[in-house]
Design a protein around this motif. Sequence first.
Motif, PDB file in Angstrom:
ATOM      1  N   ALA A 108      35.992  70.649-140.354  1.00 60.76           N
ATOM      2  CA  ALA A 108      34.807  70.742-139.512  1.00 60.76           C
ATOM      3  C   ALA A 108      35.077  69.475-138.720  1.00 60.76           C
ATOM      4  O   ALA A 108      35.068  68.312-139.247  1.00 60.76           O
ATOM      5  N   LEU A 109      35.320  69.720-137.396  1.00 57.03           N
ATOM      6  CA  LEU A 109      35.236  68.565-136.296  1.00 57.03           C
ATOM      7  C   LEU A 109      34.237  68.179-135.613  1.00 57.03           C
ATOM      8  O   LEU A 109      33.153  69.171-135.263  1.00 57.03           O
ATOM      9  N   THR A 110      33.887  66.859-135.641  1.00 57.99           N
ATOM     10  CA  THR A 110      32.604  66.230-134.945  1.00 57.99           C
ATOM     11  C   THR A 110      33.090  65.340-133.842  1.00 57.99           C
ATOM     12  O   THR A 110      34.211  64.691-134.063  1.00 57.99           O
ATOM     13  N   PRO A 111      32.422  65.125-132.898  1.00 57.91           N
ATOM     14  CA  PRO A 111      32.767  64.328-131.984  1.00 57.91           C
ATOM     15  C   PRO A 111      32.706  62.823-132.340  1.00 57.91           C
ATOM     16  O   PRO A 111      31.886  62.306-133.164  1.00 57.91           O
ATOM     17  N   SER A 138      31.790  59.089-132.121  1.00 58.36           N
ATOM     18  CA  SER A 138      30.597  58.312-131.659  1.00 58.36           C
ATOM     19  C   SER A 138      31.066  57.180-130.611  1.00 58.36           C
ATOM     20  O   SER A 138      32.223  56.578-131.151  1.00 58.36           O
ATOM     21  N   ARG A 168      35.194  74.879-127.329  1.00 56.18           N
ATOM     22  CA  ARG A 168      35.386  74.884-128.591  1.00 56.18           C
ATOM     23  C   ARG A 168      36.332  74.104-129.145  1.00 56.18           C
ATOM     24  O   ARG A 168      36.301  73.456-130.296  1.00 56.18           O
TER      25      ARG A 168
END
Length: 57
Positions: free
Chosen positions: A51-54, A56, A30
Motif C-alpha cells: 500500500a503506497l501513500t505519498p 508528506s 497509478r
Amino acid sequence: MGVRRHSRGRWASALVAVTRSILGIARHRRYPDPTTRDLVRQLQAVGRQAALTPASA
C-alpha cells in the motif's frame, strides 16, 4: 474514394494517439515511477501486498 480513406486514416491515427496519451496519464497516476511499479510487482510475486501513500512534504 481515395480521399475518404486518407481522411479516415488520419482520423484513426489521431484517435490512437489520444487514446495512448490518456492511458499513459492514467498509468503515470497509478505508478509514477517505473522503479516503483517494478518493486510493487516483485512484492506481489512473493505473495505480499503493498500500500503506497505519498510522502508528506
